[in-house]
Design an enzyme around this catalytic site. Structure first.
Site, PDB file in Angstrom:
ATOM      1  N   GLY A  16       0.800  -1.230   0.000  1.00  0.00           N
ATOM      2  CA  GLY A  16       0.000   0.000   0.000  1.00  0.00           C
ATOM      3  C   GLY A  16       0.829   1.275   0.000  1.00  0.00           C
ATOM      4  N   ASP A 179      -0.962   8.002  15.914  1.00  0.00           N
ATOM      5  CA  ASP A 179      -1.371   9.362  15.558  1.00  0.00           C
ATOM      6  C   ASP A 179      -0.050  10.032  15.193  1.00  0.00           C
ATOM      7  OD1 ASP A 179      -1.833  12.131  15.573  1.00  0.00           O
ATOM      8  OD2 ASP A 179      -3.603  11.855  16.817  1.00  0.00           O
ATOM      9  N   HIS A 180       0.215  10.168  13.896  1.00  0.00           N
ATOM     10  CA  HIS A 180       1.583  10.535  13.506  1.00  0.00           C
ATOM     11  C   HIS A 180       1.968  11.934  13.987  1.00  0.00           C
ATOM     12  CE1 HIS A 180      -0.544  12.287  10.070  1.00  0.00           C
ATOM     13  NE2 HIS A 180       0.502  13.061   9.918  1.00  0.00           N
ATOM     14  N   HIS A 242      -5.627  14.369  15.839  1.00  0.00           N
ATOM     15  CA  HIS A 242      -4.424  15.194  15.970  1.00  0.00           C
ATOM     16  C   HIS A 242      -4.660  16.398  16.897  1.00  0.00           C
ATOM     17  CE1 HIS A 242      -3.404  12.659  12.703  1.00  0.00           C
ATOM     18  NE2 HIS A 242      -3.991  13.373  11.756  1.00  0.00           N
ATOM     19  N   LYS A 343       0.719  25.928   4.100  1.00  0.00           N
ATOM     20  CA  LYS A 343       0.745  24.682   4.876  1.00  0.00           C
ATOM     21  C   LYS A 343       1.612  24.894   6.102  1.00  0.00           C
ATOM     22  CE  LYS A 343       2.258  19.864   4.731  1.00  0.00           C
ATOM     23  NZ  LYS A 343       1.209  19.403   5.623  1.00  0.00           N
TER      24      LYS A 343
HETATM   25  P1  NAD Z   1      -3.757   1.420   0.355  1.00  0.00           P
HETATM   26  O1  NAD Z   1      -5.129   1.248  -0.204  1.00  0.00           O
HETATM   27  O2  NAD Z   1      -2.733   2.096  -0.466  1.00  0.00           O
HETATM   28  O3  NAD Z   1      -3.171  -0.014   0.731  1.00  0.00           O
HETATM   29  C1  NAD Z   1      -3.968  -1.037   1.291  1.00  0.00           C
HETATM   30  C2  NAD Z   1      -3.194  -2.341   1.351  1.00  0.00           C
HETATM   31  O4  NAD Z   1      -4.080  -3.361   1.849  1.00  0.00           O
HETATM   32  C3  NAD Z   1      -2.695  -2.855   0.002  1.00  0.00           C
HETATM   33  O5  NAD Z   1      -1.435  -3.475   0.212  1.00  0.00           O
HETATM   34  C4  NAD Z   1      -3.733  -3.910  -0.392  1.00  0.00           C
HETATM   35  O6  NAD Z   1      -3.228  -4.911  -1.249  1.00  0.00           O
HETATM   36  C5  NAD Z   1      -4.063  -4.503   0.957  1.00  0.00           C
HETATM   37  N1  NAD Z   1      -5.376  -5.184   1.019  1.00  0.00           N
HETATM   38  C6  NAD Z   1      -6.592  -4.677   0.717  1.00  0.00           C
HETATM   39  N2  NAD Z   1      -7.545  -5.620   0.919  1.00  0.00           N
HETATM   40  C7  NAD Z   1      -6.924  -6.741   1.372  1.00  0.00           C
HETATM   41  C8  NAD Z   1      -7.347  -8.024   1.787  1.00  0.00           C
HETATM   42  N3  NAD Z   1      -8.643  -8.404   1.776  1.00  0.00           N
HETATM   43  N4  NAD Z   1      -6.406  -8.894   2.225  1.00  0.00           N
HETATM   44  C9  NAD Z   1      -5.118  -8.558   2.237  1.00  0.00           C
HETATM   45  N5  NAD Z   1      -4.645  -7.355   1.864  1.00  0.00           N
HETATM   46  C10 NAD Z   1      -5.536  -6.453   1.425  1.00  0.00           C
HETATM   47  O7  NAD Z   1      -3.936   2.123   1.764  1.00  0.00           O
HETATM   48  P2  NAD Z   1      -2.881   3.080   2.511  1.00  0.00           P
HETATM   49  O8  NAD Z   1      -3.024   4.452   1.982  1.00  0.00           O
HETATM   50  O9  NAD Z   1      -1.540   2.457   2.512  1.00  0.00           O
HETATM   51  O10 NAD Z   1      -3.491   3.110   3.987  1.00  0.00           O
HETATM   52  C11 NAD Z   1      -3.321   2.048   4.906  1.00  0.00           C
HETATM   53  C12 NAD Z   1      -3.818   2.491   6.283  1.00  0.00           C
HETATM   54  O11 NAD Z   1      -3.029   3.595   6.722  1.00  0.00           O
HETATM   55  C13 NAD Z   1      -5.276   2.978   6.297  1.00  0.00           C
HETATM   56  O12 NAD Z   1      -5.830   2.650   7.548  1.00  0.00           O
HETATM   57  C14 NAD Z   1      -5.134   4.491   6.187  1.00  0.00           C
HETATM   58  O13 NAD Z   1      -6.240   5.171   6.744  1.00  0.00           O
HETATM   59  C15 NAD Z   1      -3.869   4.701   7.012  1.00  0.00           C
HETATM   60  N6  NAD Z   1      -3.157   5.938   6.685  1.00  0.00           N
HETATM   61  C16 NAD Z   1      -2.620   6.125   5.445  1.00  0.00           C
HETATM   62  C17 NAD Z   1      -1.921   7.287   5.159  1.00  0.00           C
HETATM   63  C18 NAD Z   1      -1.277   7.502   3.822  1.00  0.00           C
HETATM   64  O14 NAD Z   1      -0.578   8.524   3.667  1.00  0.00           O
HETATM   65  N7  NAD Z   1      -1.447   6.630   2.870  1.00  0.00           N
HETATM   66  C19 NAD Z   1      -1.786   8.296   6.147  1.00  0.00           C
HETATM   67  C20 NAD Z   1      -2.338   8.073   7.400  1.00  0.00           C
HETATM   68  C21 NAD Z   1      -3.012   6.892   7.664  1.00  0.00           C
END
Ligand code: NAD
Length: 492
Positions: A16, A179-180, A242, A343
């Protein structure tokens, strides 16, 4: 006993955005500094089918800008293993368990396991449950820790249901809710400034502080996150987590000792004394906004993925009141929004003006005394400033405000560990200081839910602010009503 340098990290959502953009670079920094090294392995999982080699390529690509020594980069990547796993398929967990046991032996990890769920929030509870029921947790002297990304629920009820699900498998002290903002240098500095300086802590109360202002401003709009954002809005996305965390650090009493259990106890006490508004007070003390078009930039309702009649707020300002001895009568004003002038994140602590301005006799020509203001610059600049009144160098006796400023230089800012590096290191050390405990999350939701309830029944007048501004006029009126103004204003 195994040490913090021994650990298996099992990462759910390994392909992800968060994993590739933040988590692998953070782990690489820890590797470079020797905080993790030979006794470390990571099993990445997601639905995609990948070989270990392809996964290592993905990891290597995500750290390529930080690699100065090629061998070190490839040594790091060699600790990464991949298993395709659909988290909703119970049978897959036994494969994870076998791999974890194998790597535990290979790298002598002592049974230490971190389960990091970086997936959509609807999977958090299922994964936590199945890790336990399918015996993926280690047994013996090693630790089992669970790391959960945001969002933690969308209101108190859903957060409680999620927490109940996690608690069935993990104790509170094993759960690390990310909570980053709590990983940011200057947010961690709030405690150092408050409790390390007599000149601040002695005055840190309603007798000397007039009000505190917290601003988390973003210049961008929703970009590619419209689908998620439109379901969430600024109140859930920024305030509940936050901002409430920053408020609790500013408002809490001095902890008995500087350790996670004591700090969390004080943060919870502070949040419990925050006044939860009734309908009328919620409507008066909170302002919402949604950005319009300024010609060049689209209005929120025309962004891709946003319904044309969306009432989701992209801006929030509010006044928070504490009913406790330290803060009664001293408001905390908060604001956050998208498409604002710039920002930045900052905290302005506005002290009361001297009760008597002895310099203000008419023939003097002095400007009236300013309030002392302590500003904590969180980002992008890191540092502090404090406004004091001093004599100017004219021949008479006239005062003027002088800004004493300490801003970190670019080198020091660059050397500062990024939030995810600190937070993952804290997880390995078992230090929960910079994570949100369940009672903090619960109290923050109870406060925010009241605002949401009112907003859900009242029709907003959207859009109501233009990109490049500091939000709707009502956000300025909120303070003007109290004969105050925001310290940070446009064109400063
Ligand atoms: P993303 O959609 O990019 O990645 C999701 C991941 O989950 C992928 O690797 C996907 O293959 C996997 N996945 C989805 N369904 C699945 C299943 N059934 N079984 C196994 N794997 C599965 O999401 P992201 O942006 O990386 O976010 C991940 C978490 O981090 C979320 O909770 C999001 O709210 C949090 N978050 C993300 C960010 C950011 O900058 N991306 C910032 C803060 C918090």
């Amino acid at each position: 006993m195994p040490t913090e340098r021994q650990s298996l990290i099992m990462l759910f959502g390994a392909t992800g955005d968060l994993a590739t953009r933040k988590l692998y670079p953070a782990l690489f920094q820890l590797y470079k500094k020797g905080n993790i090294r030979s006794h470390f392995a990571l099993i990445g999982t997601s639905r995609q089918k990948l070989t270990d080699e392809k996964f290592r390529d993905l990891v290597s690509k995500s750290i390529e800008n930080d690699v100065t020594d090629k061998k070190q980069g490839s040594d790091f990547a060699s600790h990464f293993y991949y298993i395709a796993h659909d988290v909703t398929n119970l049978a897959h967990y036994s494969v994870l368990k076998d791999k974890a046991d194998e790597l535990d032996k290979k790298y002598k990890l002592g049974g230490n396991r971190v389960f990091y769920i970086s997936m959509a929030p609807n999977f958090f509870g299922t994964v936590a449950k199945d890790l336990k029921t399918q015996h993926v947790l280690s047994e013996g002297p090693g630790f089992n820790r669970l790391v959960i990304e945001k969002p933690f629920g969308r209101d108190y009820e859903s957060a409680k249901a999620l927490n109940d699900a996690l608690s069935a498998s993990f104790e509170e002290n094993q759960i690390f809710r990310i909570d980053h903002y709590l990983g940011k240098e200057m947010i961690q500095n709030i405690e150092a400034v408050r409790f390390g300086n007599t000149i601040f802590e002695a005055l840190w109360n309603n007798r000397y502080i007039d009000n505190i202002q917290i601003t988390l401003a973003e210049k961008l709009g929703v970009e590619e996150r419209a689908g998620y954002y439109d379901n969430s809005g600024a109140l859930r996305d920024m305030v509940q987590n936050h901002i409430m965390q920053i408020v609790s650090l500013l408002a809490m009493e001095q902890p008995v000792a500087f350790k996670d259990t004591d700090i969390r106890a004080e943060k919870v006490k502070a949040l419990r004394s925050l006044r939860v508004y009734n309908v009328a007070d919620a409507a008066t003390n909170f302002v919402r906004g949604q950005y319009a078009s300024n010609g060049a930039e689209k209005e929120y309702r025309r962004e891709d993925g946003v319904p044309a009649d969306s009432n989701t707020e992209t801006f929030v300002a509010g006044k928070l009141l504490f009913d406790n001895y330290r803060w009664s009568g001293t408001p905390f004003y908060i604001r956050t929004g998208k498409k604002l002038a710039d920002k930045f994140t900052r905290v302005d602590v506005v002290f009361k003006k001297p009760l008597v301005d002895i310099f203000a006799f008419p023939q003097n020509g002095s400007t009236p005394l300013n309030a002392n203001v302590l500003t904590i610059y969180v980002e992008p600049t890191q540092g502090f400033s404090i406004v004091v009144n001093a004599k100017n160098n004219a021949s008479g006796f006239q005062t003027e405000p002088v800004n004493l400023t300490y801003l970190e230089d670019a080198k020091r800012t660059k050397e500062t560990p990024q939030p995810y590096e600190r937070l993952i290191h804290d997880v390995l050390k078992g230090d929960g200081t910079n994570f949100a405990s369940w009672p903090e999350v619960a109290n923050a939701w109870k406060f925010v839910d009241q605002i949401r309830r009112v907003w859900d029944i009242q029709q907003p007048m959207f859009p109501n602010y233009i990109p490049g501004s500091m939000g709707p006029v009502a956000a300025d009126e909120l303070l003007a009503r109290d004969h105050r103004e925001w310290v940070y204003k446009l064109n400063q």
